[in-house]
Write a protein that holds these residues in place. Structure first.
Motif, PDB file in Angstrom:
ATOM      1  N   SER A  47       1.270  -1.126   0.045  1.00  0.00           N
ATOM      2  CA  SER A  47      -0.299   0.025   0.055  1.00  0.00           C
ATOM      3  C   SER A  47       1.136   1.334  -0.527  1.00  0.00           C
ATOM      4  O   SER A  47       2.236   1.450   0.190  1.00  0.00           O
ATOM      5  CB  SER A  47      -0.950   0.421   1.237  1.00  0.00           C
ATOM      6  OG  SER A  47      -0.031   0.656   2.548  1.00  0.00           O
ATOM      7  N   PRO A  48       0.680   2.396  -0.331  1.00  0.00           N
ATOM      8  CA  PRO A  48       1.523   3.278  -0.644  1.00  0.00           C
ATOM      9  C   PRO A  48       1.718   4.108   0.852  1.00  0.00           C
ATOM     10  O   PRO A  48       3.320   3.994   1.554  1.00  0.00           O
ATOM     11  CB  PRO A  48       0.040   4.317  -0.350  1.00  0.00           C
ATOM     12  CG  PRO A  48      -0.674   4.190  -1.331  1.00  0.00           C
ATOM     13  CD  PRO A  48      -1.323   3.165  -0.776  1.00  0.00           C
ATOM     14  N   MET A  49       1.258   3.272   2.187  1.00  0.00           N
ATOM     15  CA  MET A  49       2.256   3.394   3.329  1.00  0.00           C
ATOM     16  C   MET A  49       2.818   2.667   4.169  1.00  0.00           C
ATOM     17  O   MET A  49       3.537   2.690   4.679  1.00  0.00           O
ATOM     18  CB  MET A  49       1.005   3.572   4.379  1.00  0.00           C
ATOM     19  CG  MET A  49       0.474   3.864   5.920  1.00  0.00           C
ATOM     20  SD  MET A  49      -0.189   3.669   7.267  1.00  0.00           S
ATOM     21  CE  MET A  49      -0.558   1.742   7.029  1.00  0.00           C
ATOM     22  N   GLU A  50       2.310   1.350   3.080  1.00  0.00           N
ATOM     23  CA  GLU A  50       3.764   0.681   3.659  1.00  0.00           C
ATOM     24  C   GLU A  50       4.710   0.953   2.552  1.00  0.00           C
ATOM     25  O   GLU A  50       5.795   0.727   2.520  1.00  0.00           O
ATOM     26  CB  GLU A  50       3.250  -0.505   2.849  1.00  0.00           C
ATOM     27  CG  GLU A  50       3.868  -1.607   3.129  1.00  0.00           C
ATOM     28  CD  GLU A  50       3.240  -3.498   2.798  1.00  0.00           C
ATOM     29  OE1 GLU A  50       1.678  -2.799   1.944  1.00  0.00           O
ATOM     30  OE2 GLU A  50       4.201  -4.339   2.132  1.00  0.00           O
ATOM     31  N   GLU A  51       4.780   1.106   1.310  1.00  0.00           N
ATOM     32  CA  GLU A  51       5.729   1.946  -0.064  1.00  0.00           C
ATOM     33  C   GLU A  51       7.201   3.184   0.644  1.00  0.00           C
ATOM     34  O   GLU A  51       8.375   2.943   0.794  1.00  0.00           O
ATOM     35  CB  GLU A  51       5.090   2.847  -1.041  1.00  0.00           C
ATOM     36  CG  GLU A  51       5.738   2.621  -2.133  1.00  0.00           C
ATOM     37  CD  GLU A  51       6.510   1.325  -2.975  1.00  0.00           C
ATOM     38  OE1 GLU A  51       7.736   1.269  -2.523  1.00  0.00           O
ATOM     39  OE2 GLU A  51       5.585   0.906  -3.435  1.00  0.00           O
ATOM     40  N   ASP A  52       5.597   3.608   1.539  1.00  0.00           N
ATOM     41  CA  ASP A  52       6.313   4.883   2.367  1.00  0.00           C
ATOM     42  C   ASP A  52       7.540   3.994   3.126  1.00  0.00           C
ATOM     43  O   ASP A  52       9.131   4.872   3.977  1.00  0.00           O
ATOM     44  CB  ASP A  52       5.987   5.797   3.279  1.00  0.00           C
ATOM     45  CG  ASP A  52       5.207   6.859   2.489  1.00  0.00           C
ATOM     46  OD1 ASP A  52       5.476   6.592   0.755  1.00  0.00           O
ATOM     47  OD2 ASP A  52       3.901   7.464   2.649  1.00  0.00           O
ATOM     48  N   MET A  53       7.177   3.470   4.694  1.00  0.00           N
ATOM     49  CA  MET A  53       7.899   2.759   5.158  1.00  0.00           C
ATOM     50  C   MET A  53       9.333   1.979   4.886  1.00  0.00           C
ATOM     51  O   MET A  53      10.264   2.107   4.862  1.00  0.00           O
ATOM     52  CB  MET A  53       7.151   1.670   6.204  1.00  0.00           C
ATOM     53  CG  MET A  53       6.001   2.777   7.231  1.00  0.00           C
ATOM     54  SD  MET A  53       7.550   3.794   8.400  1.00  0.00           S
ATOM     55  CE  MET A  53       8.231   2.953   8.737  1.00  0.00           C
ATOM     56  N   LEU A  54       8.700   1.000   3.339  1.00  0.00           N
ATOM     57  CA  LEU A  54      10.003   0.463   3.145  1.00  0.00           C
ATOM     58  C   LEU A  54      11.065   1.714   2.883  1.00  0.00           C
ATOM     59  O   LEU A  54      12.168   1.144   2.335  1.00  0.00           O
ATOM     60  CB  LEU A  54       9.659  -0.350   1.407  1.00  0.00           C
ATOM     61  CG  LEU A  54       8.439  -1.111   1.278  1.00  0.00           C
ATOM     62  CD1 LEU A  54       7.506  -1.685   0.530  1.00  0.00           C
ATOM     63  CD2 LEU A  54       9.891  -2.339   2.280  1.00  0.00           C
ATOM     64  N   ASP A  55      10.934   2.684   2.285  1.00  0.00           N
ATOM     65  CA  ASP A  55      11.938   3.705   2.436  1.00  0.00           C
ATOM     66  C   ASP A  55      13.227   3.360   3.866  1.00  0.00           C
ATOM     67  O   ASP A  55      14.180   3.672   3.283  1.00  0.00           O
ATOM     68  CB  ASP A  55      12.323   4.527   2.285  1.00  0.00           C
ATOM     69  CG  ASP A  55      11.062   5.176   1.220  1.00  0.00           C
ATOM     70  OD1 ASP A  55      10.720   4.413  -0.019  1.00  0.00           O
ATOM     71  OD2 ASP A  55      10.702   6.322   1.025  1.00  0.00           O
ATOM     72  N   HIS A 108      17.295   8.571  -3.566  1.00  0.00           N
ATOM     73  CA  HIS A 108      16.598   7.896  -2.701  1.00  0.00           C
ATOM     74  C   HIS A 108      15.858   6.732  -4.030  1.00  0.00           C
ATOM     75  O   HIS A 108      16.219   6.762  -5.295  1.00  0.00           O
ATOM     76  CB  HIS A 108      15.693   9.092  -3.325  1.00  0.00           C
ATOM     77  CG  HIS A 108      14.267   7.867  -1.964  1.00  0.00           C
ATOM     78  ND1 HIS A 108      13.889   7.511  -0.926  1.00  0.00           N
ATOM     79  CD2 HIS A 108      12.754   8.304  -2.742  1.00  0.00           C
ATOM     80  CE1 HIS A 108      12.830   7.265  -0.867  1.00  0.00           C
ATOM     81  NE2 HIS A 108      12.174   7.883  -1.485  1.00  0.00           N
ATOM     82  N   ARG A 109      15.284   5.423  -3.569  1.00  0.00           N
ATOM     83  CA  ARG A 109      14.846   4.265  -4.166  1.00  0.00           C
ATOM     84  C   ARG A 109      13.636   4.792  -5.296  1.00  0.00           C
ATOM     85  O   ARG A 109      13.990   3.852  -6.042  1.00  0.00           O
ATOM     86  CB  ARG A 109      14.735   3.313  -2.896  1.00  0.00           C
ATOM     87  CG  ARG A 109      13.693   3.591  -2.683  1.00  0.00           C
ATOM     88  CD  ARG A 109      12.924   2.051  -1.969  1.00  0.00           C
ATOM     89  NE  ARG A 109      11.864   1.641  -1.113  1.00  0.00           N
ATOM     90  CZ  ARG A 109      10.799   1.616  -1.377  1.00  0.00           C
ATOM     91  NH1 ARG A 109      11.075   0.699  -2.507  1.00  0.00           N
ATOM     92  NH2 ARG A 109       9.967   1.994  -1.241  1.00  0.00           N
ATOM     93  N   ARG A 110      12.971   5.869  -5.179  1.00  0.00           N
ATOM     94  CA  ARG A 110      12.000   5.450  -5.993  1.00  0.00           C
ATOM     95  C   ARG A 110      11.538   7.209  -5.697  1.00  0.00           C
ATOM     96  O   ARG A 110      11.677   7.484  -5.330  1.00  0.00           O
ATOM     97  CB  ARG A 110      10.696   5.047  -5.590  1.00  0.00           C
ATOM     98  CG  ARG A 110      10.864   5.561  -3.788  1.00  0.00           C
ATOM     99  CD  ARG A 110       9.195   4.556  -3.476  1.00  0.00           C
ATOM    100  NE  ARG A 110       8.738   4.981  -1.578  1.00  0.00           N
ATOM    101  CZ  ARG A 110       7.922   5.478  -1.293  1.00  0.00           C
ATOM    102  NH1 ARG A 110       6.373   5.557  -2.172  1.00  0.00           N
ATOM    103  NH2 ARG A 110       7.709   5.963  -0.339  1.00  0.00           N
ATOM    104  N   GLN A 111      10.734   7.682  -7.139  1.00  0.00           N
ATOM    105  CA  GLN A 111      10.068   9.177  -7.321  1.00  0.00           C
ATOM    106  C   GLN A 111       9.115   9.658  -5.972  1.00  0.00           C
ATOM    107  O   GLN A 111       8.870  11.070  -5.828  1.00  0.00           O
ATOM    108  CB  GLN A 111       9.062   9.314  -8.311  1.00  0.00           C
ATOM    109  CG  GLN A 111      10.321   8.733  -9.873  1.00  0.00           C
ATOM    110  CD  GLN A 111      11.106  10.269 -10.060  1.00  0.00           C
ATOM    111  OE1 GLN A 111      11.019  10.965  -9.438  1.00  0.00           O
ATOM    112  NE2 GLN A 111      11.498  10.067 -10.995  1.00  0.00           N
ATOM    113  N   ASP A 112       8.872   8.765  -5.621  1.00  0.00           N
ATOM    114  CA  ASP A 112       7.586   9.430  -4.198  1.00  0.00           C
ATOM    115  C   ASP A 112       8.975   9.209  -2.770  1.00  0.00           C
ATOM    116  O   ASP A 112       9.592   8.936  -2.698  1.00  0.00           O
ATOM    117  CB  ASP A 112       6.552   8.295  -3.805  1.00  0.00           C
ATOM    118  CG  ASP A 112       5.292   8.108  -5.331  1.00  0.00           C
ATOM    119  OD1 ASP A 112       5.323   9.822  -5.895  1.00  0.00           O
ATOM    120  OD2 ASP A 112       5.028   7.324  -5.621  1.00  0.00           O
TER     121      ASP A 112
END
Lengths: 106, 342
Positions: A65-73, B184-188
């Motif tokens: 999900s977008p929130m999960e994608e954020d945490m994956l950073d 950074h690993r992605r655009q967002d």
């Protein structure tokens, strides 16, 4: 009961029984699977339960999900098949799911 | 050495359990100072889940981590606790019976009759990226925090990450560095949209570079980095030449100095007895996620209970000659006076 197979970075495989409705992370912690830390306890707030979903299962687990994608950073060595295991809910469909744990979490 | 700060109780950790301990101690006339490594009050509630819901605080069907922190601050206001943020207790030395000298990383010294360790999962520390051999470069050319911006003047700086820290330092260091690359690993980004827009504007003006990928290896010698090897998402590899690297991968919890205080530990948790949550060292207590005992649950509500019992025993150390009478806030005028409501 669906089975989940965890494979660590040294290629050791561990199979656990997982209750439908629980998360992949919860099953890892319950069974003391090495390589999953889950510092925040499943709040999608820490990225220390990072796993790589086996390519063959990607379609069934879906993507983050977008929130999960954020945490994956904040995860390490993040790849296209990276997920946070606290965000994957076990279903009958996922019986036999294979996930790999990264070399380290943090 | 600086003049020691004298207090009844020193609480290590300003998370929910440390905060509520101030309340229970305050009702029994004990003053507290709190030390926390974060730059904000609230511990994990503030750092890990400020906006996420908590459903198991008794009497509060729903509250966020931030909401709980604010409510606790309001509740303990009458007791005027003193906070020492962005600091970490490094040593605890027993100098009396009981009296402790407690020193922090920033050079503060406390003299306290009672120590309460409410350190949760330990201290928050920057995450170290999984780059082989990165340790050799740390504090020489790889930094997890910026203390002095001047250090980066005229240098080629590589910032890695996509959160607020990465973006903020990109904007702050862009005018100072001779060349700045954000990787950074992605655009967002997981950062304030305003910062992202400002960063994108700098990229458009050609003042900084923004690159997609992840660092896999560092090259350099004697701790001085020369270039970072970066892998793109399509697995192609390229180099970024740089003099300094700032990775911002968030925080992780480490037990830290707690292990050196001579307390009995079990699986990196502090062993306590369950009548007062005192550790193996009389006068030092441990409450909340950091302690362990048969049946322990890592719940905020359990930490609250532990704080209440701790305060009863702490009172004996702080006021050895006073007899403690148990009272209710509902009916005791003396407690209500302390709370400023009578």
């Amino acid at each position: 009961m669906p089975k989940i197979i965890f494979i660590d970075s040294g290629n050791t495989s561990r199979t656990v029984d997982a209750e439908v409705g629980s998360t992949v992370m919860e099953n890892a912690i319950r069974n003391s699977i090495p390589g999953i830390e889950a510092e925040c306890g499943g709040a999608c707030a820490c990225a220390t339960c990072h796993v790589y979903v086996d390519e063959a299962w990607l379609e069934k687990t879906g993507g983050p999900s977008p929130m999960e994608e954020d945490m994956l950073d904040f995860g390490f060595d993040v790849r296209p098949n990276s997920r946070l295991s606290c965000q994957i809910k076990v279903t009958e469909e996922l019986d036999g799911l294979v996930v790999r744990t990264p070399e380290r979490q943090a | 050495m600086s003049e020691p700060i004298k207090t009844d109780v020193l609480i290590i950790g300003a998370g929910p359990c440390g905060l509520f301990a101030v309340f229970e101690l305050g009702l029994l006339d004990m003053k507290a100072h709190l030390v926390d490594i974060l730059d904000k009050i609230g511990g994990q509630c503030a750092e890990l889940y400020p906006e996420k819901p908590i459903y198991d605080i008794p009497g509060i069907p729903f509250v966020t981590g931030d909401g709980l922190t604010k409510a606790l601050l309001e509740q303990i206001k009458p007791f005027g606790p003193t906070f020492h943020l962005q600091d970490m207790v490094t040593t605890i030395e027993k100098i009396g019976d009981p009296l402790f000298r407690v020193a922090t990383e920033q050079g503060k010294v406390f003299e306290t009759k009672v120590v309460v360790v409410a350190a949760g999962g330990g201290s928050f520390q920057p995450k170290r990226p999984p780059i082989p051999g990165v340790e050799a470069y740390e504090e020489k050319s790889v930094f997890y925090a910026v203390r002095q911006m001047e250090k980066f003047r005229g240098k080629r700086v590589l910032i890695v990450g996509g959160g607020d820290s990465a973006l903020d330092w990109t904007l702050n260091l862009a005018p100072i560095a001779s060349h700045l690359t954000l990787l950074h690993r992605r655009q967002d980004f997981r950062a304030a949209p305003d910062s992202v827009n400002k960063m994108m504007a700098l990229v458009a003006e050609g003042k900084i570079d923004f690159v997609l990928g992840q660092v896999t290896e560092l090259q350099g010698k004697d701790g001085q980095v020369a270039c970072a090897i970066v892998r793109r998402n399509d697995n192609s590899v390229f180099n970024i030449a740089c003099d300094a690297i700032l990775p911002f991968f968030g925080l992780t919890m480490k037990l830290g100095p707690v292990a050196n205080w001579g307390l009995s530990l079990k699986d990196d948790l502090i062993e306590v007895e369950t009548a007062s949550f005192e550790t193996s060292v009389p006068g030092i207590f441990a409450i909340g996620d950091i302690n362990t005992y048969p049946g322990k649950l890592k719940l905020i509500l359990c930490g609250f209970h532990e704080g209440a019992l701790m305060a009863q025993k702490a009172h004996r150390y702080v006021y050895p000659d006073k007899k403690l009478t148990f009272q209710y806030t509902t009916s005791s005028t003396s407690l209500q006076k302390k709370l400023g409501v009578a």
